[in-house]
Enzyme design. Structure first.
Site, short mmCIF file in Angstrom:
data_model
loop_
_atom_site.label_atom_id
_atom_site.label_comp_id
_atom_site.label_asym_id
_atom_site.label_seq_id
_atom_site.Cartn_x
_atom_site.Cartn_y
_atom_site.Cartn_z
CB ALA A 40 38.71 43.43 45.07
CB SER A 41 38.69 37.96 43.08
OG SER A 41 40.06 37.61 43.02
CB ILE A 44 44.40 41.82 52.00
CG1 ILE A 44 45.15 40.99 53.04
CG2 ILE A 44 44.37 43.29 52.42
CD1 ILE A 44 46.63 41.31 53.14
N GLY A 45 42.25 42.15 49.67
CA GLY A 45 41.46 43.03 48.82
C GLY A 45 39.97 42.86 49.03
CG ASP A 96 46.90 41.66 32.93
OD1 ASP A 96 47.64 42.08 33.84
OD2 ASP A 96 47.31 40.88 32.04
CE1 TYR A 190 56.58 39.94 46.77
CE2 TYR A 190 57.77 39.97 48.85
CZ TYR A 190 56.60 40.11 48.14
OH TYR A 190 55.44 40.43 48.81
CE LYS A 194 54.58 44.06 48.04
NZ LYS A 194 53.17 44.05 47.52
#
Length: 299
Positions: A40-41, A44-45, A96, A190, A194
């Site tokens: 969230a830093s 989108i977060g 983490d 990848y 996902k």
């Protein structure tokens, strides 16, 4: 061209047929709700955090960046300051998601600080869009550990608190399981990571339905202009939409009755259109352009 297009977190269903939000109790807003948001830093977060903060929500900024990174703007502390300026309360925590003990300690600290956890947003994700010969073992492990293990461990750690919440939600930012070869041929590792996130969400939705805990997933139809996207391809950000479209779509899902909307796989644009939003042009980075489709989206 696909290999050059980074993806920006989340998921729709095996079928990409338009999905109408089911009828059910619409929560007035997220005031007083506690959201534990990984990654969230920034991006989108953070956009989801700021949207909830404007309602007066409590946000746990769970991310790794505590010190400024010259490549990527924003830390857990700068995000927390923005959240509080927007009207919310913030708890910045270095997390983490690969570290089980770190995750459990952070979740316990967040629940003690705010008196519980109502919503988990599994946003943190790692990306490496390369073919198999070029994927180093450490890169493969990073994607599997953050994307799959992280989603599972954060969900598991939050469950005791979500079970006590009035309207508990888990939102996973992972893609539709679209089993076309083109989504594997340029970046199989990848895609597998996902899609595995998507399978975790699907499994949790079935397992937790009887407890009233909603588990849904969300994915952008088009590219989203984030700092990570700009690093991967500086021109691509101009062809996308802002993170606000994902935040607004997430809000539509998270304010629904958790017992009425679980096991669904949303695409941001369709969520907003079903909610009555007909003009999506304000989300464009470059006014008047046609945004580029994201990975795993055909049309």
């Amino acid at each position: 061209a696909l290999a050059a297009r980074p993806c920006v977190g989340c998921y729709a269903y095996v079928s990409l047929q338009p999905f109408a939000l089911p009828e059910g109790l619409i929560m007035a807003n997220l005031k007083g709700k506690t959201l534990f948001i990984t990654g969230a830093s920034r991006g989108i977060g953070k956009a989801i955090a700021l949207k909830a903060a404007r309602d007066g929500a409590n946000i746990v900024v769970a991310a790794k960046t505590s010190e400024p990174d010259p490549r990527l703007p924003g830390t857990i502390h700068t995000a927390a300051a923005e959240i509080e300026a927007a009207g919310g309360k913030a708890l910045p925590l270095v997390v983490d998601v690969r570290d089980e003990n770190n995750v459990r300690e952070a979740v316990a600290k967040a629940a003690a600080h705010f008196g519980g956890i109502d919503i988990l947003v599994n946003n943190a994700s790692a990306i490496n869009l390369t073919k198999t010969p070029e994927v180093a073992a450490k890169r493969y492990d990073l994607m599997m550990d953050i994307n799959v293990r992280g989603t599972f461990m954060c969900s598991q750690a939050c469950l005791p608190f979500l079970e006590k919440a009035a309207n508990p939600h888990i939102l996973v930012l992972s893609p539709p399981i679209n089993l076309q070869a083109k989504w594997f041929e340029s970046h199989a590792a990848y895609t597998v990571s996902k899609y595995s996130m998507s399978m975790v969400a699907f499994g949790l939705a079935a397992e937790l339905r009887s407890k009233g805990i909603a588990v849904n997933a969300l994915w952008p139809r088009t590219l989203i202009a984030t700092s990570a996207l700009n690093i991967a391809g500086s021109a691509l950000g101009t062809l996308g939409r802002t993170p606000d479209i994902m935040a607004d779509a997430a809000y539509e899902v998270l304010t629904r009755n958790s017992r009425d909307v679980s096991g669904q796989f949303f695409v941001d644009e369709q969520v907003l259109r079903d909610a009555g939003v007909s003009d999506l042009s304000p989300y464009l980075v470059t006014p008047g352009t046609e945004p580029m489709l994201d990975l795993y989206i055909d049309a």
